[in-house]
Design a protein around this motif. Structure first.
Motif, PDB file in Angstrom:
ATOM      1  N   LEU A  10       0.829  -1.206   0.000  1.00  0.00           N
ATOM      2  CA  LEU A  10       0.000   0.000   0.000  1.00  0.00           C
ATOM      3  C   LEU A  10       0.865   1.258   0.000  1.00  0.00           C
ATOM      4  O   LEU A  10       0.576   2.225  -0.716  1.00  0.00           O
ATOM      5  N   ALA A  11       1.924   1.240   0.799  1.00  0.00           N
ATOM      6  CA  ALA A  11       2.786   2.420   0.907  1.00  0.00           C
ATOM      7  C   ALA A  11       3.439   2.759  -0.431  1.00  0.00           C
ATOM      8  O   ALA A  11       3.635   3.941  -0.753  1.00  0.00           O
ATOM      9  N   LEU A  12       3.765   1.750  -1.215  1.00  0.00           N
ATOM     10  CA  LEU A  12       4.375   2.002  -2.527  1.00  0.00           C
ATOM     11  C   LEU A  12       3.444   2.806  -3.425  1.00  0.00           C
ATOM     12  O   LEU A  12       3.891   3.662  -4.193  1.00  0.00           O
ATOM     13  N   THR A  13       2.139   2.523  -3.327  1.00  0.00           N
ATOM     14  CA  THR A  13       1.183   3.244  -4.182  1.00  0.00           C
ATOM     15  C   THR A  13       0.902   4.646  -3.658  1.00  0.00           C
ATOM     16  O   THR A  13       0.278   5.451  -4.356  1.00  0.00           O
ATOM     17  N   LEU A  14       1.348   4.935  -2.437  1.00  0.00           N
ATOM     18  CA  LEU A  14       1.095   6.245  -1.825  1.00  0.00           C
ATOM     19  C   LEU A  14       2.241   7.223  -2.044  1.00  0.00           C
ATOM     20  O   LEU A  14       2.125   8.404  -1.706  1.00  0.00           O
ATOM     21  N   GLU A  15       3.328   6.765  -2.635  1.00  0.00           N
ATOM     22  CA  GLU A  15       4.513   7.614  -2.756  1.00  0.00           C
ATOM     23  C   GLU A  15       4.226   8.921  -3.486  1.00  0.00           C
ATOM     24  O   GLU A  15       4.769   9.970  -3.137  1.00  0.00           O
ATOM     25  N   ASP A  16       3.359   8.879  -4.509  1.00  0.00           N
ATOM     26  CA  ASP A  16       3.036  10.114  -5.241  1.00  0.00           C
ATOM     27  C   ASP A  16       1.704  10.710  -4.792  1.00  0.00           C
ATOM     28  O   ASP A  16       1.170  11.618  -5.430  1.00  0.00           O
ATOM     29  N   HIS A  17       1.157  10.188  -3.681  1.00  0.00           N
ATOM     30  CA  HIS A  17      -0.074  10.704  -3.073  1.00  0.00           C
ATOM     31  C   HIS A  17      -1.278  10.641  -4.009  1.00  0.00           C
ATOM     32  O   HIS A  17      -2.188  11.471  -3.925  1.00  0.00           O
ATOM     33  N   GLN A  18      -1.278   9.645  -4.875  1.00  0.00           N
ATOM     34  CA  GLN A  18      -2.445   9.412  -5.714  1.00  0.00           C
ATOM     35  C   GLN A  18      -2.492   7.935  -6.082  1.00  0.00           C
ATOM     36  O   GLN A  18      -1.492   7.229  -5.958  1.00  0.00           O
TER      37      GLN A  18
END
Length: 227
Positions: A10-18
């Motif tokens: 999940l954190a990987l997909t949050l890196e660009d905040h979208q």
């Protein structure tokens, strides 16, 4: 997949905040096979933990937008209360064995079969065919019936299908099967020519999630006990 691995994903997909459309679909493909092992509510809790950790370092509103988009993905994993498949089949006639063959032919990932006896070559052929095309097939059956004349259990064993039999003084008398953990077949119908041609038998097919979850648990417990 551990909870830490889920949070890392999940954190990987949050890196660009979208959360892009491709990321949403990729997450669904990752989490969909896990929904019988990890409740959607637990996935939501982990998602909020990831978002909360990110908000400690940033007040970017994109984090909340990411969380909102992710919740829509998790909504797709929620058990459906609507039953879309509710079928009943009766013998003696051809519809029972034909429906079983159709279910075996349509399986894509795994089939778990827990049946007292298997002697109908048409069903055995479909089981072997599923196994050979890469479907993870497992069969649980009764030890005494496996030794009966006409039993197809040895044939399945020779084909490499994973098998386990009970070794008790009593019978393993279930007659149910799970197809991709999406459909449950259950009833009185043994997988035999006699059941197809002569016996008054029945089974039902359903996609009701609570029933499927209960039978998944029962199969796993029996499979592990007979290891």
């Amino acid at each position: 997949m551990t909870k830490d691995q889920i949070k890392s994903t999940l954190a990987l997909t949050l890196e660009d905040h979208q959360l892009s459309r491709s990321e949403r679909e990729a997450l669904f493909q990752v989490f969909e096979p896990l929904r019988d092992a990890v409740e959607p509510l637990e996935l939501r809790r982990l998602a909020f933990e990831v978002a909360r950790d990110a908000l400690r370092d940033s007040s970017d509103g994109g984090i909340l937008a990411w969380l909102e988009a992710l919740c829509k993905v998790l909504d797709r994993l929620e058990p459906k209360t609507e039953v879309r498949v509710a079928e009943a089949y009766f013998s003696p006639q051809d519809e029972c064995w034909r429906r079983i063959v159709h279910l075996l032919d349509g399986a894509r990932q795994h089939v778990d079969i827990c049946v007292f006896t298997i002697t109908d070559d048409r069903l055995s052929e479909a089981i072997v065919a599923a196994h050979r095309r890469g479907v993870a097939v497992r069969v649980l059956t009764d030890n005494e019936k496996a030794e009966d004349e006409g039993s197809d259990i040895d044939r399945l064993h020779q084909a490499g299908v994973p098998l386990r039999t009970d070794r008790s003084l009593h019978h393993m008398h279930h007659k149910f099967a799970l197809f991709d953990n999406r459909l449950l077949l259950n009833g009185s119908y043994n997988w035999t020519r006699g059941a197809a041609l002569y016996n008054e038998e029945n089974f039902a097919v359903t996609d009701e999630r609570r029933l499927i979850s209960a039978y998944i648990k029962a199969f796993e417990q029996l499979w592990n006990r007979l290891s």
